[in-house]
Design an enzyme around this catalytic site. Structure first.
Site, short mmCIF file in Angstrom:
data_model
loop_
_atom_site.label_atom_id
_atom_site.label_comp_id
_atom_site.label_asym_id
_atom_site.label_seq_id
_atom_site.Cartn_x
_atom_site.Cartn_y
_atom_site.Cartn_z
CG ASP A 34 -0.11 0.02 2.54
OD1 ASP A 34 0.96 -0.61 2.58
OD2 ASP A 34 -0.55 0.66 3.51
CE LYS A 147 -1.17 1.12 6.54
NZ LYS A 147 0.23 1.26 6.11
CD GLU A 188 1.30 0.61 10.27
OE1 GLU A 188 0.47 0.61 9.34
OE2 GLU A 188 2.52 0.57 10.07
#
Ligand SMILES: O=P(O)(O)OC[C@@]1(O)O[C@H](CO)[C@@H](O)[C@@H]1O
Length: 364
Positions: A34, A147, A188
């Site tokens: 990504d 994410k 994250e």
């Protein structure tokens, strides 16, 4: 009073927890493909390849069209917006290629840092405006997880309490919005490896950050069974002169997680944070052999540590497709073994796999 205003129905919870579990089943981990256009440009510059949309597409096509057996090691792939809508040379959407292999498709949702005034150059992450609409569209377009990477730095007065709280809160808002739209949030909070601090200091900071993140997730009614955590491993700063063995990294990492991450979280997929491919694999293996209770799957969500050898093998030449795919497959299999504590270092690693992949102030 419990459940007066439930955030999710039992069907929504079931879907989320099944997606999360599929991604980390049987030693599987995540390929973090990504990289934003700018970050991909840095990667391509290292191999002297121009950062064009076509070159990015060609490299990713090689990764995604690798042999179907990749689905034994890779449970999910995180894509950047551009890549979610790209096709292979036969005109097939990448996301359909991945889904046909049984791999879950994810999407990067954070949109870069914004300064926190009055701090030592700390940041919070943008992207909450319009996030619900973006999530709904990505879900329709085949994504099942998201994410969001928050970045914290160890330095003089860093991370500040403001940076810890602000980033924890943004991660929790994002996680809640993802779940409302059927996406499993990968949470994250990365403590960067920049600096000369020792491993013990990194452990102290990592514990403070993770404790704040789980408090915020709870405050925001996030369903933990339908999330995955993507943390840094606890290591010394890149410029620290003291060196630590994988067993020491493993003990410090699992201790920090054990103190802060609830057992309801199905999986913890580490980022590689500039470690060499081989170090990232050896550390993950040691983590899985660590003699502390480990109620979660401990796996990987590597960007650099799954792609460095493949990028070096490719060098921008279509003729190197086979070598590129072999290099990628080798790292994927090694990390899957490490996620089960079964990796045995062969002693014959290529130069690219032992090279440090550290980038200073790796913020976006
Ligand atoms: O540290 P690594 O394993 O290379 O990458 C971790 C990561 O979160 O950081 C990158 C930048 O956002 C992403 O491409 C990737 O998912």
């Amino acid at each position: 009073m419990a459940h007066q205003f439930p955030a999710l129905t039992s069907e929504q919870k079931k879907e989320l927890s099944e997606i999360a579990q599929r991604i980390v089943a049987n030693g599987k981990g995540i390929l973090a493909a990504d990289e934003s256009v700018g970050t991909m440009g840095n990667r391509l510059q290292r191999i002297k390849v121009e950062n064009t949309e076509e070159n990015r597409r060609q490299f990713r096509e090689m990764l995604f069209t690798v042999d179907n057996s990749i689905n034994q090691s890779i449970g999910g792939v995180i894509l950047f917006h551009e890549t979610l809508y790209q096709k292979d040379s036969q005109g097939k959407l990448f996301r359909n290629i991945l889904k046909e292999k049984g791999i879950v498709v994810g999407i990067k949702l954070d949109q870069g840092g914004a300064p926190l005034a009055g701090t030592n150059k700390e940041t919070t992450i943008q992207g909450l405006d319009g996030l619900s609409e973006r999530c709904a569209q990505y879900k329709k377009d085949g994504a099942d997880f998201g994410k969001w990477r928050a970045v914290l730095r160890i330095d003089n007065h860093c991370p500040s309490n403001l940076a810890i709280q602000e980033n924890a809160n943004a991660l929790a808002c994002y996680a809640s919005i993802c779940q409302q739209n059927g996406l499993v949030p990968i949470v994250e909070p990365e403590v960067l490896p920049d600096g000369d601090h020792d491993m013990e200091h990194c452990q102290y900071v990592t514990e403070k950050v993770l404790a704040a993140v789980y408090k915020a997730l709870n405050d925001h009614h996030v369903y933990l069974e339908g999330t995955l955590l993507k943390p840094n491993m606890v290591t010394a700063g890149h410029a620290c002169t003291k060196k630590y063995m994988p067993e020491q990294v493993a003990m410090a990492t699992v201790t920090a997680l054990h103190r802060t991450v609830p057992a309801a979280v199905p999986g913890i997929c580490f980022l590689s944070g500039g470690m060499s491919e081989e170090d990232a694999t050896l550390n993950l293996n040691a983590i899985n052999l660590c003699p502390l209770p480990k109620p979660w799957k401990l796996s990987f969500s590597y960007g650099r540590a799954l792609q460095a050898s493949a990028l070096a093998a490719w060098g921008g030449k279509a003729a190197n497709k086979r070598a590129t795919q072999e290099a990628f497959m080798k790292r994927a299999v090694a990390n899957c073994q490490a996620a089960k504590g079964q990796y045995v270092h062969s002693g014959s690693s290529g130069a690219a796999s032992t090279q440090s992949l550290f980038t200073a102030s790796y913020t976006y």
